[in-house]
Design a protein around this motif. Sequence first.
Motif, short mmCIF file in Angstrom:
data_model
loop_
_atom_site.label_atom_id
_atom_site.label_comp_id
_atom_site.label_asym_id
_atom_site.label_seq_id
_atom_site.Cartn_x
_atom_site.Cartn_y
_atom_site.Cartn_z
N VAL A 166 0.64 -1.05 0.16
CA VAL A 166 -0.06 0.19 0.10
C VAL A 166 1.26 1.31 -0.25
CG1 VAL A 166 -1.76 0.68 1.02
CG2 VAL A 166 -1.85 -1.41 1.81
N THR A 167 0.53 1.86 -1.03
CA THR A 167 1.36 3.16 -0.75
C THR A 167 0.89 4.24 -0.86
OG1 THR A 167 2.79 2.97 -2.38
CG2 THR A 167 2.81 4.62 -2.55
N GLY A 168 0.99 5.53 -0.28
CA GLY A 168 -0.26 6.69 -0.31
C GLY A 168 0.65 8.10 -1.45
N LEU A 169 -0.39 8.45 -1.75
CA LEU A 169 -0.01 9.54 -2.98
C LEU A 169 -0.52 10.54 -1.98
CD1 LEU A 169 0.68 10.12 -5.52
CD2 LEU A 169 -1.51 10.01 -6.66
N LEU A 170 -0.07 11.68 -1.95
CA LEU A 170 -0.10 12.46 -0.27
C LEU A 170 0.18 13.97 -0.70
CD1 LEU A 170 -1.09 13.42 2.48
CD2 LEU A 170 1.13 13.08 2.74
N GLY A 171 -0.97 14.93 -1.03
CA GLY A 171 -0.84 16.48 -1.31
C GLY A 171 -2.09 16.89 -1.30
N PRO A 172 -2.00 18.89 -1.18
CA PRO A 172 -3.36 19.06 -1.05
C PRO A 172 -4.19 19.30 -2.32
CG PRO A 172 -1.09 20.69 -2.08
CD PRO A 172 -1.01 19.26 -0.80
N ASN A 173 -4.63 19.16 -1.68
CA ASN A 173 -6.26 20.03 -3.31
C ASN A 173 -5.41 20.79 -4.45
OD1 ASN A 173 -8.25 18.02 -2.10
ND2 ASN A 173 -8.69 19.80 -1.41
N GLY A 174 -5.35 19.89 -5.41
CA GLY A 174 -4.67 20.63 -6.95
C GLY A 174 -3.66 20.26 -7.32
N ALA A 175 -2.84 19.33 -6.63
CA ALA A 175 -1.55 19.55 -6.47
C ALA A 175 -1.64 17.87 -7.68
CB ALA A 175 -0.95 18.30 -5.09
N GLY A 176 -2.27 17.78 -8.81
CA GLY A 176 -2.37 16.92 -9.68
C GLY A 176 -1.86 15.66 -9.32
N LYS A 177 -3.16 14.78 -8.56
CA LYS A 177 -2.91 13.69 -7.97
C LYS A 177 -4.02 13.15 -8.77
CE LYS A 177 -4.53 13.82 -3.75
NZ LYS A 177 -4.99 15.64 -3.90
N THR A 178 -5.17 13.18 -9.14
CA THR A 178 -5.97 12.89 -10.08
C THR A 178 -5.38 13.14 -11.54
OG1 THR A 178 -8.02 13.69 -8.60
CG2 THR A 178 -8.30 13.40 -10.93
N THR A 179 -4.41 13.60 -11.75
CA THR A 179 -4.44 13.37 -13.52
C THR A 179 -3.04 12.01 -13.48
OG1 THR A 179 -4.53 15.86 -13.48
CG2 THR A 179 -2.93 14.98 -14.76
N LEU A 180 -2.54 12.56 -12.29
CA LEU A 180 -1.28 11.37 -12.24
C LEU A 180 -2.20 9.53 -12.11
CD1 LEU A 180 0.63 12.39 -9.54
CD2 LEU A 180 1.66 11.82 -12.09
N MET A 181 -3.45 10.02 -11.37
CA MET A 181 -3.83 8.17 -10.95
C MET A 181 -4.99 7.91 -12.71
SD MET A 181 -4.91 6.98 -8.31
CE MET A 181 -4.65 7.26 -6.14
N ALA A 182 -5.21 9.53 -13.17
CA ALA A 182 -5.72 8.97 -14.64
C ALA A 182 -4.49 8.03 -15.62
CB ALA A 182 -5.78 10.35 -15.10
N MET A 183 -3.53 9.51 -15.66
CA MET A 183 -2.46 8.32 -16.02
C MET A 183 -1.93 7.13 -16.06
SD MET A 183 -0.24 11.90 -17.48
CE MET A 183 0.05 11.94 -15.66
N MET A 184 -1.56 7.09 -14.49
CA MET A 184 -1.15 6.28 -14.50
C MET A 184 -2.23 4.56 -14.67
SD MET A 184 -0.02 6.14 -10.61
CE MET A 184 1.09 7.31 -10.17
N ALA A 185 -4.29 4.67 -15.01
CA ALA A 185 -4.70 3.61 -15.59
C ALA A 185 -5.52 3.77 -16.32
CB ALA A 185 -6.26 4.28 -14.47
N GLY A 186 -4.73 4.75 -17.15
CA GLY A 186 -4.63 4.45 -18.89
C GLY A 186 -5.52 5.06 -19.65
N PHE A 187 -6.55 6.08 -18.98
CA PHE A 187 -7.31 7.05 -18.81
C PHE A 187 -6.97 7.85 -20.09
CE2 PHE A 187 -9.62 4.46 -15.84
CZ PHE A 187 -10.77 4.43 -16.81
#
Length: 304
Positions: A30-51
């Motif tokens: 289990v790895t945590g991706l930590l950062g404030p709102n607007g840090a780019g976490k959702t964009t990173l997730m979308a690229m990791m998922a192939g979307f």
Amino acid sequence: MSTLVLDKVSRWFGNVVAVNDVTMTIGPGVTGLLGPNGAGKTTLMAMMAGFLPPSSGTVTLDGEPVWRHTDVYRKIGLVPERELSFGYLSGRQFVRANADLHRLSDAAAATERILGVVDMVEPAARRIDTYSKGMRQRIKIAAALVHGPDVLLLDEPFNGVDPRQRMHLMDLLRDLGNNGHTVLFSSHILEEVERLARQIEVVVSGRHAASGDFGAIRRLMTDRPVHYSIESSNDRALAAVLMAQLSVQSVNVRPRGGLDVQVSDLGTFARELPALARANDVTLVDLSPSDESLESVFAYLVDR
């Protein structure tokens, strides 16, 4: 056991850079991706998922590119932050639809198995729009896991979930990590990450700010200079005493009253301040951190 690798990944939308030259490796556990709102976490997730394709750099899973590689998609499950738009379906119908999309040989059996894993067998006959926030999160996780992926990506999975449901979700993710799955969840809340993940990746303003064991990252955050605002009955007397302390880096007396203090050793300062005030007959009226937002903490990590 699967490993996601991001190599110099950037993503921009017009003139807006959402992710900037990020390199990180996400392995089993289990790895945590930590950062404030607007840090780019959702964009990173979308690229990791192939979307979403990277504008530059590469995202690979076990050496294979993720973008437009359908075989790799079978190894990934994504739990998005956004709410489900299929409220008219029952939980069972929603999970079964995902099983059918993956063309599982026995979609019905896979659906019932994963409903049991997330403890949603009994509510599965109800419409999703009747579910609580925690139940909707669990049914999304069931849909993401129904095809047996090696990798599970969760975007802010604990938002709006009550404490009991949060504990259940944490136990589920912890079990998946212990059983060899690669689990990555994003959060802007430090305590959530601390309770679930030892390995964390910190992102701020689209940049990779820190990576490693949670304890080491927490020490970086704790040991940073901290700014305090102090109001007292005798600001000048207190300022003179504080300037002599090794834990204090600077003291500024505000023209309209109060002190701005920069502290290098938070623990020592917290212990010394009450005793110093009492010994010098100074009453502390107010003490508050002036830069304790997540943005300020993470910005410090970026500057390092």
